[in-house]
Design a protein around this motif. Sequence first.
Motif, PDB file in Angstrom:
ATOM      1  N   ARG A  87       0.829  -1.206   0.000  1.00  0.00           N
ATOM      2  CA  ARG A  87       0.000   0.000   0.000  1.00  0.00           C
ATOM      3  C   ARG A  87       0.865   1.259   0.000  1.00  0.00           C
ATOM      4  NH1 ARG A  87      -5.194  -1.115   0.360  1.00  0.00           N
ATOM      5  NH2 ARG A  87      -5.750   1.045   0.702  1.00  0.00           N
ATOM      6  N   ALA A  88       2.016   1.184   0.651  1.00  0.00           N
ATOM      7  CA  ALA A  88       2.890   2.362   0.696  1.00  0.00           C
ATOM      8  C   ALA A  88       3.565   2.612  -0.651  1.00  0.00           C
ATOM      9  CB  ALA A  88       3.936   2.193   1.790  1.00  0.00           C
ATOM     10  N   THR A  89       3.940   1.548  -1.331  1.00  0.00           N
ATOM     11  CA  THR A  89       4.659   1.721  -2.599  1.00  0.00           C
ATOM     12  C   THR A  89       3.713   1.806  -3.797  1.00  0.00           C
ATOM     13  OG1 THR A  89       4.851  -0.679  -2.832  1.00  0.00           O
ATOM     14  CG2 THR A  89       6.711   0.462  -1.801  1.00  0.00           C
ATOM     15  N   GLY A  90       2.448   1.432  -3.577  1.00  0.00           N
ATOM     16  CA  GLY A  90       1.485   1.424  -4.682  1.00  0.00           C
ATOM     17  C   GLY A  90       1.464   0.098  -5.424  1.00  0.00           C
ATOM     18  N   PHE A  92       0.157  -2.556  -4.572  1.00  0.00           N
ATOM     19  CA  PHE A  92      -1.123  -3.261  -4.428  1.00  0.00           C
ATOM     20  C   PHE A  92      -2.019  -3.069  -5.649  1.00  0.00           C
ATOM     21  CE2 PHE A  92      -4.482  -0.100  -3.482  1.00  0.00           C
ATOM     22  CZ  PHE A  92      -3.702   1.047  -3.471  1.00  0.00           C
ATOM     23  N   ARG A  93      -1.769  -2.004  -6.431  1.00  0.00           N
ATOM     24  CA  ARG A  93      -2.595  -1.801  -7.637  1.00  0.00           C
ATOM     25  C   ARG A  93      -2.246  -2.810  -8.723  1.00  0.00           C
ATOM     26  NH1 ARG A  93      -1.086   3.512  -6.334  1.00  0.00           N
ATOM     27  NH2 ARG A  93      -2.745   4.622  -5.238  1.00  0.00           N
ATOM     28  N   GLN A 146       9.743  -1.281 -12.622  1.00  0.00           N
ATOM     29  CA  GLN A 146       9.314  -0.824 -11.296  1.00  0.00           C
ATOM     30  C   GLN A 146       8.464  -1.876 -10.594  1.00  0.00           C
ATOM     31  OE1 GLN A 146       7.883   3.229 -10.671  1.00  0.00           O
ATOM     32  NE2 GLN A 146       6.160   2.452  -9.497  1.00  0.00           N
ATOM     33  N   VAL A 279      -1.024   2.644  10.735  1.00  0.00           N
ATOM     34  CA  VAL A 279      -1.481   3.233  12.003  1.00  0.00           C
ATOM     35  C   VAL A 279      -2.013   2.148  12.946  1.00  0.00           C
ATOM     36  CG1 VAL A 279      -2.052   5.519  11.094  1.00  0.00           C
ATOM     37  CG2 VAL A 279      -3.734   3.690  10.929  1.00  0.00           C
TER      38      VAL A 279
ATOM     39  N   LEU B   5       6.336   6.163  -7.547  1.00  0.00           N
ATOM     40  CA  LEU B   5       5.774   5.459  -6.398  1.00  0.00           C
ATOM     41  C   LEU B   5       4.541   6.221  -5.934  1.00  0.00           C
ATOM     42  CD1 LEU B   5       9.146   4.760  -4.600  1.00  0.00           C
ATOM     43  CD2 LEU B   5       7.741   3.096  -5.782  1.00  0.00           C
ATOM     44  N   ARG B   6       3.405   5.580  -6.007  1.00  0.00           N
ATOM     45  CA  ARG B   6       2.139   6.250  -5.681  1.00  0.00           C
ATOM     46  C   ARG B   6       1.470   5.480  -4.542  1.00  0.00           C
ATOM     47  NH1 ARG B   6      -2.884   6.827  -8.389  1.00  0.00           N
ATOM     48  NH2 ARG B   6      -2.392   5.109  -9.768  1.00  0.00           N
ATOM     49  N   PRO B   7       1.686   5.942  -3.284  1.00  0.00           N
ATOM     50  CA  PRO B   7       1.081   5.223  -2.161  1.00  0.00           C
ATOM     51  C   PRO B   7      -0.438   5.204  -2.267  1.00  0.00           C
ATOM     52  CG  PRO B   7       2.631   6.890  -1.384  1.00  0.00           C
ATOM     53  CD  PRO B   7       2.446   7.113  -2.845  1.00  0.00           C
ATOM     54  N   ALA B   8      -1.063   4.283  -1.525  1.00  0.00           N
ATOM     55  CA  ALA B   8      -2.530   4.232  -1.482  1.00  0.00           C
ATOM     56  C   ALA B   8      -3.053   5.595  -1.035  1.00  0.00           C
ATOM     57  CB  ALA B   8      -2.974   3.147  -0.516  1.00  0.00           C
ATOM     58  N   ARG B   9      -4.129   6.040  -1.655  1.00  0.00           N
ATOM     59  CA  ARG B   9      -4.684   7.349  -1.303  1.00  0.00           C
ATOM     60  C   ARG B   9      -5.116   7.405   0.157  1.00  0.00           C
ATOM     61  NH1 ARG B   9      -6.427  10.341  -5.888  1.00  0.00           N
ATOM     62  NH2 ARG B   9      -6.292   9.180  -7.836  1.00  0.00           N
ATOM     63  N   ASP B  10      -5.491   6.226   0.703  1.00  0.00           N
ATOM     64  CA  ASP B  10      -6.000   6.202   2.076  1.00  0.00           C
ATOM     65  C   ASP B  10      -4.924   5.809   3.085  1.00  0.00           C
ATOM     66  OD1 ASP B  10      -5.661   3.604   1.342  1.00  0.00           O
ATOM     67  OD2 ASP B  10      -7.759   3.012   1.515  1.00  0.00           O
ATOM     68  N   LEU B  11      -3.657   5.877   2.684  1.00  0.00           N
ATOM     69  CA  LEU B  11      -2.571   5.495   3.591  1.00  0.00           C
ATOM     70  C   LEU B  11      -2.597   6.385   4.844  1.00  0.00           C
ATOM     71  CD1 LEU B  11      -0.113   3.472   3.334  1.00  0.00           C
ATOM     72  CD2 LEU B  11       1.279   5.488   2.994  1.00  0.00           C
ATOM     73  N   GLY B  12      -2.440   5.765   6.006  1.00  0.00           N
ATOM     74  CA  GLY B  12      -2.407   6.525   7.249  1.00  0.00           C
ATOM     75  C   GLY B  12      -3.755   6.668   7.922  1.00  0.00           C
ATOM     76  N   GLU B  25      -8.998   2.772  -1.134  1.00  0.00           N
ATOM     77  CA  GLU B  25      -8.565   1.927  -2.255  1.00  0.00           C
ATOM     78  C   GLU B  25      -8.460   0.491  -1.756  1.00  0.00           C
ATOM     79  OE1 GLU B  25      -5.916   3.412  -5.500  1.00  0.00           O
ATOM     80  OE2 GLU B  25      -5.104   4.575  -3.858  1.00  0.00           O
ATOM     81  N   ARG B  26      -8.922  -0.441  -2.571  1.00  0.00           N
ATOM     82  CA  ARG B  26      -8.958  -1.831  -2.139  1.00  0.00           C
ATOM     83  C   ARG B  26      -7.671  -2.569  -2.465  1.00  0.00           C
ATOM     84  NH1 ARG B  26     -13.787  -4.434  -5.050  1.00  0.00           N
ATOM     85  NH2 ARG B  26     -12.830  -3.188  -6.656  1.00  0.00           N
TER      86      ARG B  26
END
Lengths: 324, 230
Positions: A87-90, A92-93, A146, A279, B5-12, B25-26
Amino acid sequence: MSTAFAHPVTVWIVSATVAVVAAAALAIGLLSVSGRVQPALRKELWLRLGSWCVLLPLMIGPVLAGREWTIGAVTLLGLLCYREYARATGLFRERLLSAVVVLGILAVNFAALDHWYGFFVALWPLTTCVLAVASIPLDRPAGYVQRVGLAVLGYMLFGAGLAHLGYMANDANYRPLVLLLLTAVALNDVAAFTCGKLIGGPKLLPATSPNKTISGALGAVVVTASVVALIGSALFGGTGMQAWHWLALFGVLVSVAGQSGDLMLSSIKRDIGIKDMGVVLPGHGGILDRFNSLLLVAPAVFHLIQYFIGFGLDQPVRLFTGGG
Amino acid sequence: MEWKLRPARDLGLAAGDRWRSLKRERGLVGMAVHGAWRALLRLYFRLAHRLVVQGRENLPPPPFVLVANHSSHLDALVLAAMLRGEAARSAHALAAGEVFFGSRAGAAFAAYAINAFPIWRGRTKRGDLATLRERLVEDRLVYILFPEGTRSRDGQMGPFQAGLSSIVSGTGVPVVPCWIEGAHAAWPPQRRWPRPGRLSVRIGPALPSEDRAALTEACRAAVQRLSGAG
């Protein structure tokens, strides 16, 4: 219960851990009563302690419960860490590659559960090969390097690397060693923080992790290596690792690999531009923020001990696949 | 080479906040739960309502916005169930926050199974609309939207609210009108649970979304025409 605490080192580590948590609670309680800490810091300290009170039973409990529980817990930890990383690196998409990484994590932990070392080590290159070709049929070359790079790193860290911790449970005397590693990486963090605060001095890598100092890093090596080598002498007596220089190497390896894992995650976070990976753990951030130090320690220590002693050599192998 | 690098929009965001966030984002788990829910829905609509869908060829590739008449809780479910492939996976129903996201369990269900985004009556900020527009285009989503704003109590289609044009106009994303027949009879607002009965969905040709002033009325007229009453 008697099996779980059969080795005196297990008793020492569990007792010491409970004592440290109790002492920390007492110290924070005294500081709170005396009013010598700011309310924000007080809240932060209680949050961190509360998280530890939840985390420690979840870490120590499965190790004491048995081999299957330990490997199951490591599998879950790997999946949760990968989720945060993806999720941090993206990544997951990229659903296909993400699914392959998850399957790889499950497979390598199954190999540990099966006690099939050949498959366990083969999965590293095999999964990398699958990751390299899996997304080619999508006919989407843009971003290939990537997504495959991120996926291979993810599998390496949270699958192949971390699973070494679970594989150790195939040894009859795994409990004291695994508990030692779990607590030593925490001690390493505390020692680095404390030495850095007490001694100060130049920063270690200011662009990567601005709060870490050279004195903290060296202090952590001295403290952690000494404690680990001392406990290691009680663990490895009568084996090829009992010589003091190998025990010292073992201790230094735990400290250096632990700090490297921490700095590796800091590099990832700085590159992405985020503070925490999640979190889930109040006062800590994400699960990966708490367990980053363990990621490189597990494979490094595994192969050191494997070289001198081996794991579970007297235990039955291929318990589920039955090919042994 | 620069990596993106595009983190999840809902990160945090903590879990509860994430379920209620328009930035949600799922991952693989969310996709698996939603996929299983869609399979169950399709089975239910086939067995209990003998669902018939006409005009599926009018559905463009994502992104697009589905608009329809609204007289039953079945409406969003039937539109989600009739979609296939990438459109089904990226479909989000825009649902009343007070109804579907009020409790923690409800929010988890609405987020994971229905894959809904909450719209809070009277509390929607300009930033929320901007987020919806941005995600529609950048993430190539499909929105399921009922411009009447609430379920019709008598089954008759009411006036369309202007919120639709705020989300879609100027994005270049097409709007696809649909008419849902039989949902009010099967599960009207006055009933606690649905009953079996025939359901059909008619899908009309996509409408361009460029003319903000005329969009709302054009959509209503298109939906009305599909009802056969237009």
